[in-house]
Design a protein around this motif. Structure first.
Motif, PDB file in Angstrom:
ATOM      1  N   LYS A  57      -3.373 -22.917  -0.244  1.00  0.00           N
ATOM      2  CA  LYS A  57      -3.832 -21.545  -0.202  1.00  0.00           C
ATOM      3  C   LYS A  57      -2.877 -20.718   0.646  1.00  0.00           C
ATOM      4  O   LYS A  57      -2.530 -21.085   1.758  1.00  0.00           O
ATOM      5  CB  LYS A  57      -5.234 -21.476   0.380  1.00  0.00           C
ATOM      6  N   VAL A  58      -2.458 -19.602   0.094  1.00  0.00           N
ATOM      7  CA  VAL A  58      -1.532 -18.721   0.802  1.00  0.00           C
ATOM      8  C   VAL A  58      -2.340 -17.787   1.683  1.00  0.00           C
ATOM      9  O   VAL A  58      -3.256 -17.107   1.214  1.00  0.00           O
ATOM     10  CB  VAL A  58      -0.677 -17.909  -0.194  1.00  0.00           C
ATOM     11  N   VAL A  59      -2.011 -17.767   2.961  1.00  0.00           N
ATOM     12  CA  VAL A  59      -2.704 -16.901   3.897  1.00  0.00           C
ATOM     13  C   VAL A  59      -1.856 -15.659   4.113  1.00  0.00           C
ATOM     14  O   VAL A  59      -0.714 -15.742   4.568  1.00  0.00           O
ATOM     15  CB  VAL A  59      -2.945 -17.629   5.239  1.00  0.00           C
ATOM     16  N   LEU A  60      -2.409 -14.507   3.768  1.00  0.00           N
ATOM     17  CA  LEU A  60      -1.707 -13.245   3.923  1.00  0.00           C
ATOM     18  C   LEU A  60      -2.273 -12.497   5.124  1.00  0.00           C
ATOM     19  O   LEU A  60      -3.490 -12.476   5.329  1.00  0.00           O
ATOM     20  CB  LEU A  60      -1.849 -12.388   2.670  1.00  0.00           C
ATOM     21  N   PRO A  61      -1.428 -11.858   5.908  1.00  0.00           N
ATOM     22  CA  PRO A  61      -1.945 -11.098   7.058  1.00  0.00           C
ATOM     23  C   PRO A  61      -2.654  -9.828   6.597  1.00  0.00           C
ATOM     24  O   PRO A  61      -2.393  -9.310   5.507  1.00  0.00           O
ATOM     25  CB  PRO A  61      -0.676 -10.768   7.841  1.00  0.00           C
ATOM     26  N   ASN A  62      -3.552  -9.329   7.425  1.00  0.00           N
ATOM     27  CA  ASN A  62      -4.268  -8.105   7.085  1.00  0.00           C
ATOM     28  C   ASN A  62      -3.427  -6.860   7.340  1.00  0.00           C
ATOM     29  O   ASN A  62      -3.667  -5.825   6.727  1.00  0.00           O
ATOM     30  CB  ASN A  62      -5.574  -8.014   7.882  1.00  0.00           C
ATOM     31  N   VAL A  63      -2.470  -6.954   8.265  1.00  0.00           N
ATOM     32  CA  VAL A  63      -1.641  -5.800   8.615  1.00  0.00           C
ATOM     33  C   VAL A  63      -0.177  -6.212   8.558  1.00  0.00           C
ATOM     34  O   VAL A  63       0.203  -7.256   9.075  1.00  0.00           O
ATOM     35  CB  VAL A  63      -1.976  -5.295  10.038  1.00  0.00           C
ATOM     36  N   ILE A  64       0.648  -5.385   7.905  1.00  0.00           N
ATOM     37  CA  ILE A  64       2.088  -5.638   7.866  1.00  0.00           C
ATOM     38  C   ILE A  64       2.820  -4.338   8.182  1.00  0.00           C
ATOM     39  O   ILE A  64       2.267  -3.246   8.035  1.00  0.00           O
ATOM     40  CB  ILE A  64       2.546  -6.189   6.497  1.00  0.00           C
ATOM     41  N   SER A  65       4.060  -4.463   8.601  1.00  0.00           N
ATOM     42  CA  SER A  65       4.922  -3.299   8.825  1.00  0.00           C
ATOM     43  C   SER A  65       6.024  -3.319   7.769  1.00  0.00           C
ATOM     44  O   SER A  65       6.743  -4.299   7.647  1.00  0.00           O
ATOM     45  CB  SER A  65       5.546  -3.353  10.211  1.00  0.00           C
ATOM     46  N   VAL A  66       6.120  -2.231   7.002  1.00  0.00           N
ATOM     47  CA  VAL A  66       7.085  -2.145   5.915  1.00  0.00           C
ATOM     48  C   VAL A  66       7.815  -0.819   6.046  1.00  0.00           C
ATOM     49  O   VAL A  66       7.219   0.207   6.399  1.00  0.00           O
ATOM     50  CB  VAL A  66       6.369  -2.213   4.543  1.00  0.00           C
ATOM     51  N   ASN A  67       9.103  -0.837   5.760  1.00  0.00           N
ATOM     52  CA  ASN A  67       9.864   0.401   5.719  1.00  0.00           C
ATOM     53  C   ASN A  67       9.385   1.222   4.521  1.00  0.00           C
ATOM     54  O   ASN A  67       9.184   0.693   3.429  1.00  0.00           O
ATOM     55  CB  ASN A  67      11.350   0.082   5.592  1.00  0.00           C
ATOM     56  N   ASP A  68       9.216   2.521   4.710  1.00  0.00           N
ATOM     57  CA  ASP A  68       8.703   3.367   3.635  1.00  0.00           C
ATOM     58  C   ASP A  68       9.650   3.440   2.439  1.00  0.00           C
ATOM     59  O   ASP A  68       9.221   3.715   1.322  1.00  0.00           O
ATOM     60  CB  ASP A  68       8.420   4.774   4.155  1.00  0.00           C
ATOM     61  N   SER A  69      10.920   3.165   2.640  1.00  0.00           N
ATOM     62  CA  SER A  69      11.842   3.178   1.501  1.00  0.00           C
ATOM     63  C   SER A  69      11.627   1.963   0.600  1.00  0.00           C
ATOM     64  O   SER A  69      11.961   1.996  -0.580  1.00  0.00           O
ATOM     65  CB  SER A  69      13.284   3.218   1.988  1.00  0.00           C
ATOM     66  N   ALA A  70      11.036   0.884   1.137  1.00  0.00           N
ATOM     67  CA  ALA A  70      10.739  -0.299   0.333  1.00  0.00           C
ATOM     68  C   ALA A  70       9.386  -0.183  -0.359  1.00  0.00           C
ATOM     69  O   ALA A  70       9.125  -0.877  -1.338  1.00  0.00           O
ATOM     70  CB  ALA A  70      10.764  -1.547   1.200  1.00  0.00           C
ATOM     71  N   ALA A  71       8.524   0.692   0.138  1.00  0.00           N
ATOM     72  CA  ALA A  71       7.186   0.851  -0.438  1.00  0.00           C
ATOM     73  C   ALA A  71       7.254   1.759  -1.666  1.00  0.00           C
ATOM     74  O   ALA A  71       8.227   2.476  -1.886  1.00  0.00           O
ATOM     75  CB  ALA A  71       6.251   1.444   0.600  1.00  0.00           C
ATOM     76  N   HIS A  72       6.210   1.711  -2.454  1.00  0.00           N
ATOM     77  CA  HIS A  72       6.099   2.548  -3.652  1.00  0.00           C
ATOM     78  C   HIS A  72       5.181   3.718  -3.355  1.00  0.00           C
ATOM     79  O   HIS A  72       4.298   3.634  -2.516  1.00  0.00           O
ATOM     80  CB  HIS A  72       5.533   1.742  -4.820  1.00  0.00           C
ATOM     81  N   LYS A  73       5.375   4.791  -4.083  1.00  0.00           N
ATOM     82  CA  LYS A  73       4.557   5.977  -3.895  1.00  0.00           C
ATOM     83  C   LYS A  73       3.626   6.117  -5.090  1.00  0.00           C
ATOM     84  O   LYS A  73       4.069   6.071  -6.235  1.00  0.00           O
ATOM     85  CB  LYS A  73       5.450   7.202  -3.758  1.00  0.00           C
ATOM     86  N   SER A  74       2.328   6.282  -4.828  1.00  0.00           N
ATOM     87  CA  SER A  74       1.370   6.434  -5.918  1.00  0.00           C
ATOM     88  C   SER A  74       1.406   7.863  -6.441  1.00  0.00           C
ATOM     89  O   SER A  74       2.098   8.738  -5.907  1.00  0.00           O
ATOM     90  CB  SER A  74      -0.037   6.065  -5.445  1.00  0.00           C
ATOM     91  N   VAL A  75       0.636   8.142  -7.466  1.00  0.00           N
ATOM     92  CA  VAL A  75       0.622   9.450  -8.098  1.00  0.00           C
ATOM     93  C   VAL A  75       0.119  10.517  -7.138  1.00  0.00           C
ATOM     94  O   VAL A  75       0.609  11.648  -7.129  1.00  0.00           O
ATOM     95  CB  VAL A  75      -0.258   9.414  -9.377  1.00  0.00           C
ATOM     96  N   ASP A  76      -0.859  10.152  -6.302  1.00  0.00           N
ATOM     97  CA  ASP A  76      -1.414  11.145  -5.382  1.00  0.00           C
ATOM     98  C   ASP A  76      -0.640  11.247  -4.067  1.00  0.00           C
ATOM     99  O   ASP A  76      -1.024  11.994  -3.177  1.00  0.00           O
ATOM    100  CB  ASP A  76      -2.887  10.857  -5.112  1.00  0.00           C
ATOM    101  N   GLY A  77       0.464  10.520  -3.906  1.00  0.00           N
ATOM    102  CA  GLY A  77       1.322  10.681  -2.743  1.00  0.00           C
ATOM    103  C   GLY A  77       1.148   9.638  -1.661  1.00  0.00           C
ATOM    104  O   GLY A  77       1.822   9.699  -0.630  1.00  0.00           O
TER     105      GLY A  77
END
Length: 114
Positions: A57-77
């Protein structure tokens, strides 16, 4: 005219006969009759154990820090980031990405900016 019916019927009969004689080859299975029953039982138990293994079982953390340039932007911003089929949404207050849960609907920190 009689020859045409005869020719059509012969072609139809040949077509039906040729379709019914399809060749279905069998698998080439090598059997060894000298193997004892205990060895066969051990082999079958090993095969069952090999197929019954559970995935880790893969354990994923509840909180992560990601650079905003790597994240995606949804339709509502709003910004989100996907990891192995799980979606993290950006908290506008602290800039961290939180694993999605139903409490985010009512939390103003996860609403669209602006």
């Amino acid at each position: 005219m009689n020859k045409a019916y005869w020719l059509i019927s012969v072609v139809l009969i040949i077509f039906i006969i040729s379709c019914s004689k399809k060749n279905h080859p069998t698998k080439n299975v090598v059997t060894n009759d000298n193997v004892s029953a205990a060895e066969k039982r051990n082999d079958s138990l090993q095969a069952m154990n090999a197929t019954a293994r559970k995935r880790a079982k893969v354990v994923l953390p509840n909180v992560i820090s990601v650079n905003d340039s790597a994240a995606h932007k949804s339709v509502d911003g709003r910004y989100y980031y996907d990891v192995m089929g799980h979606r993290y949404w950006r908290n506008n207050k602290d800039g961290k990405y939180y694993l999605f849960n139903k409490a985010m609907y009512n939390n103003p920190d996860f609403k669209k900016p602006g």
